[in-house]
Write a protein that holds these residues in place. Structure first.
Motif, short mmCIF file in Angstrom:
data_model
loop_
_atom_site.label_atom_id
_atom_site.label_comp_id
_atom_site.label_asym_id
_atom_site.label_seq_id
_atom_site.Cartn_x
_atom_site.Cartn_y
_atom_site.Cartn_z
N ALA A 46 9.51 9.05 -3.68
CA ALA A 46 7.37 8.02 -2.99
C ALA A 46 8.00 7.13 -3.24
CB ALA A 46 6.98 9.22 -3.91
N PHE A 47 8.31 6.29 -4.42
CA PHE A 47 7.41 4.59 -4.32
C PHE A 47 8.44 5.23 -3.18
CE2 PHE A 47 8.57 0.73 -5.19
CZ PHE A 47 7.67 0.35 -5.38
N LYS A 48 10.44 4.92 -2.87
CA LYS A 48 10.76 3.96 -1.84
C LYS A 48 10.03 4.38 -0.65
CE LYS A 48 15.25 4.44 -3.91
NZ LYS A 48 16.31 5.45 -3.96
N ALA A 49 9.67 5.45 -0.22
CA ALA A 49 8.98 5.96 1.03
C ALA A 49 7.68 4.87 1.21
CB ALA A 49 8.45 7.07 1.18
N ALA A 50 6.57 4.87 0.23
CA ALA A 50 6.11 4.11 0.06
C ALA A 50 6.17 2.09 0.12
CB ALA A 50 4.77 3.96 -1.50
N ASP A 51 7.29 1.88 0.07
CA ASP A 51 7.95 0.84 -0.08
C ASP A 51 8.37 0.30 1.58
OD1 ASP A 51 8.57 -2.27 -1.00
OD2 ASP A 51 10.32 -1.44 -0.88
N ASP A 53 7.28 2.04 3.84
CA ASP A 53 5.23 2.23 5.01
C ASP A 53 4.72 0.81 4.93
OD1 ASP A 53 6.31 4.56 6.42
OD2 ASP A 53 4.95 6.02 4.85
N ILE A 54 5.01 0.66 3.80
CA ILE A 54 3.64 -0.99 3.31
C ILE A 54 4.75 -1.98 3.10
CG2 ILE A 54 2.24 -1.85 1.23
CD1 ILE A 54 1.51 1.79 -0.04
N ASP A 55 5.70 -2.42 2.82
CA ASP A 55 6.07 -3.63 2.66
C ASP A 55 5.88 -3.79 1.68
OD1 ASP A 55 8.19 -5.64 2.35
OD2 ASP A 55 7.22 -6.71 4.58
N PHE A 56 6.03 -3.63 -0.03
CA PHE A 56 5.47 -4.22 -1.04
C PHE A 56 5.10 -6.06 -1.30
CE2 PHE A 56 5.63 0.09 -3.17
CZ PHE A 56 3.79 0.57 -2.37
N LYS A 57 6.95 -6.08 -0.40
CA LYS A 57 6.86 -7.64 -1.30
C LYS A 57 6.97 -8.73 -0.07
CE LYS A 57 11.37 -10.31 -0.91
NZ LYS A 57 12.49 -10.02 -1.12
N GLY A 58 6.30 -8.51 1.02
CA GLY A 58 6.12 -8.50 2.26
C GLY A 58 4.60 -8.82 1.92
N THR A 59 3.70 -7.57 1.69
CA THR A 59 2.46 -7.43 1.51
C THR A 59 2.30 -8.62 0.31
OG1 THR A 59 2.38 -4.70 2.38
CG2 THR A 59 0.65 -6.13 0.80
#
Length: 110
Positions: A46-51, A53-59
């Motif tokens: 789930a975390f990989k899928a969210a990452d 979609d969201i791109d945590f590092k970029g955000t």
């Protein structure tokens, strides 16, 4: 490379849980380990899928850059206002005036 952190995190958790599952010999411990492994595996997916979609590092990188830009703009504005109104000079003059006045009044009362 973009998802290296989440991949490493997922791999580390899976390795730790696989190790716990393989060393566990009793039925109850094995069932608990498998349940935990399944839960963590689902969480990692789930975390990989969210990452993705969201791109945590970029955000988070964008947020940090925005905060840095705002701080830079605030400093530039403060320098601009100081140059225009000579605030530091005025403040320095007032401090000198107060300290000189305090020194004069203490000498007069002595």
């Amino acid at each position: 490379e973009k998802y290296a952190v989440t991949d490493k995190l997922g791999s580390a958790l899976n390795e730790a849980l696989d190790s716990a599952t393989s060393t566990s010999t009793s039925g109850t411990s094995s069932e608990v380990s498998q349940s935990i492994t399944s839960f963590i595996g689902g969480t990692v997916k789930a975390f990989k899928a969210a990452d993705k979609d969201i791109d945590f590092k970029g955000t988070f990188g964008t947020l940090a850059m925005t905060a840095s830009d705002l701080a830079n703009q605030a400093v530039e504005k403060a320098v601009e206002i100081n140059d225009k109104y000579k605030l530091t000079g005025q403040l320095s003059d007032k401090i000198k005036e107060v300290t000189d006045g305090a020194g004069s009044s203490s000498k007069a009362s002595s």
